[in-house]
Design an enzyme around this catalytic site. Sequence first.
Site, PDB file in Angstrom:
ATOM      1  N   GLY A   1       0.799  -1.330   0.105  1.00  0.00           N
ATOM      2  CA  GLY A   1       0.024  -0.079  -0.060  1.00  0.00           C
ATOM      3  C   GLY A   1       0.905   1.102   0.167  1.00  0.00           C
ATOM      4  O   GLY A   1       1.896   1.114   0.114  1.00  0.00           O
TER       5      GLY A   1
ATOM      6  N   GLY B   1       1.086   4.842   1.791  1.00  0.00           N
ATOM      7  CA  GLY B   1       0.363   6.072   2.725  1.00  0.00           C
ATOM      8  C   GLY B   1       1.019   7.181   2.772  1.00  0.00           C
ATOM      9  O   GLY B   1       1.543   7.782   1.771  1.00  0.00           O
ATOM     10  N   GLY B   2       0.628   8.157   3.955  1.00  0.00           N
ATOM     11  CA  GLY B   2       1.045   9.610   3.640  1.00  0.00           C
ATOM     12  C   GLY B   2       2.696   9.636   3.921  1.00  0.00           C
ATOM     13  O   GLY B   2       2.997  10.748   3.338  1.00  0.00           O
TER      14      GLY B   2
ATOM     15  N   LYS C   1       8.478  -0.418   5.224  1.00  0.00           N
ATOM     16  CA  LYS C   1       7.952   0.777   5.049  1.00  0.00           C
ATOM     17  C   LYS C   1       9.080   1.592   4.507  1.00  0.00           C
ATOM     18  O   LYS C   1      10.142   1.837   5.251  1.00  0.00           O
ATOM     19  CB  LYS C   1       7.219   1.402   6.464  1.00  0.00           C
ATOM     20  CG  LYS C   1       6.786   2.860   6.006  1.00  0.00           C
ATOM     21  CD  LYS C   1       6.182   3.469   7.372  1.00  0.00           C
ATOM     22  CE  LYS C   1       4.718   2.657   7.554  1.00  0.00           C
ATOM     23  NZ  LYS C   1       3.986   3.451   8.832  1.00  0.00           N
TER      24      LYS C   1
ATOM     25  N   ASP D   1      -4.293 -13.329  11.391  1.00  0.00           N
ATOM     26  CA  ASP D   1      -5.099 -14.833  11.402  1.00  0.00           C
ATOM     27  C   ASP D   1      -6.562 -14.500  11.458  1.00  0.00           C
ATOM     28  O   ASP D   1      -7.458 -15.310  11.769  1.00  0.00           O
ATOM     29  CB  ASP D   1      -4.768 -15.655  12.846  1.00  0.00           C
ATOM     30  CG  ASP D   1      -3.067 -16.151  12.458  1.00  0.00           C
ATOM     31  OD1 ASP D   1      -2.622 -16.163  11.377  1.00  0.00           O
ATOM     32  OD2 ASP D   1      -2.532 -16.178  13.792  1.00  0.00           O
TER      33      ASP D   1
END
Length: 259
Positions: free
Chosen positions: A39, A41-42, A61, A164
């Site tokens: 993804g 993000g900012g 990240k 999970d």
Amino acid sequence: NELNHSLSEKKQILDELKAAAIVPGVIVDDRYEIVRELGIGGMGRIYQALDRELDEPVALKVLRSGDTEGRHIERFLREIKMTRKISHPNVVKVFDMGTWKEHRYITMEYIDGMNIEQWVRLRTSLDIPEAVRLLVDVARGLDAAHALGIIHRDIKPQNILLKDGKVPKILDFGIARGVEGSDMTTTGFVMGSPKYMSPEQVQAMPLDTRTDVYSMGILMYFVFTGREPFVGDTPSVIAYKQIGEAPRPPHEVNPAVPA
């Protein structure tokens, strides 16, 4: 065509070109093999990677290219420092940080699961005992942060993953701040998500752990009703409602919720 772009647009293009160097198969720092992008993000991009030394999956990240100074790098470093202090089964673990080809990155626990927003959207009916169990676990993780004097400041469904499918994990302490220095606003700049902000936060007032308790209440409202208590066309409209309106009782929005 390039001459027609503003300076900010040019910078964004350069950032994206640099970020594109991190693709599946690339090995970051001779250790982390990129598997896929998870993804954006900012602060940058998040990838699933394989730690080749430990032969285990991690989340990696990467700070947005070019943001090596200023507010973003401060938030990036804060996330590491804050999260590493917390040892709790309901908080995502942060492992390490580094720099690779101008990319600043951190590695953290990889959670193969949906977030709470996705979980709510996909369910077919409200299982109250399951919802209560999940929320209690989130509250325990948040309490562990508060016990260390850490305010998250951005509790929302998207920032809680389900390991999970059942174990909630709080992530993204990028705008967290200790109680001692909890006033992060500058010249009217407020960080967070308006739908989940406390009235004090949207007014840029000094904060303590109670701001997270308020956001936790909105999270509970969303889990039980499938919607936030305050919505609007713009963030400012939502912020005004946080300050001046009372929400409808949850059992009026969803009759399945006991009064």
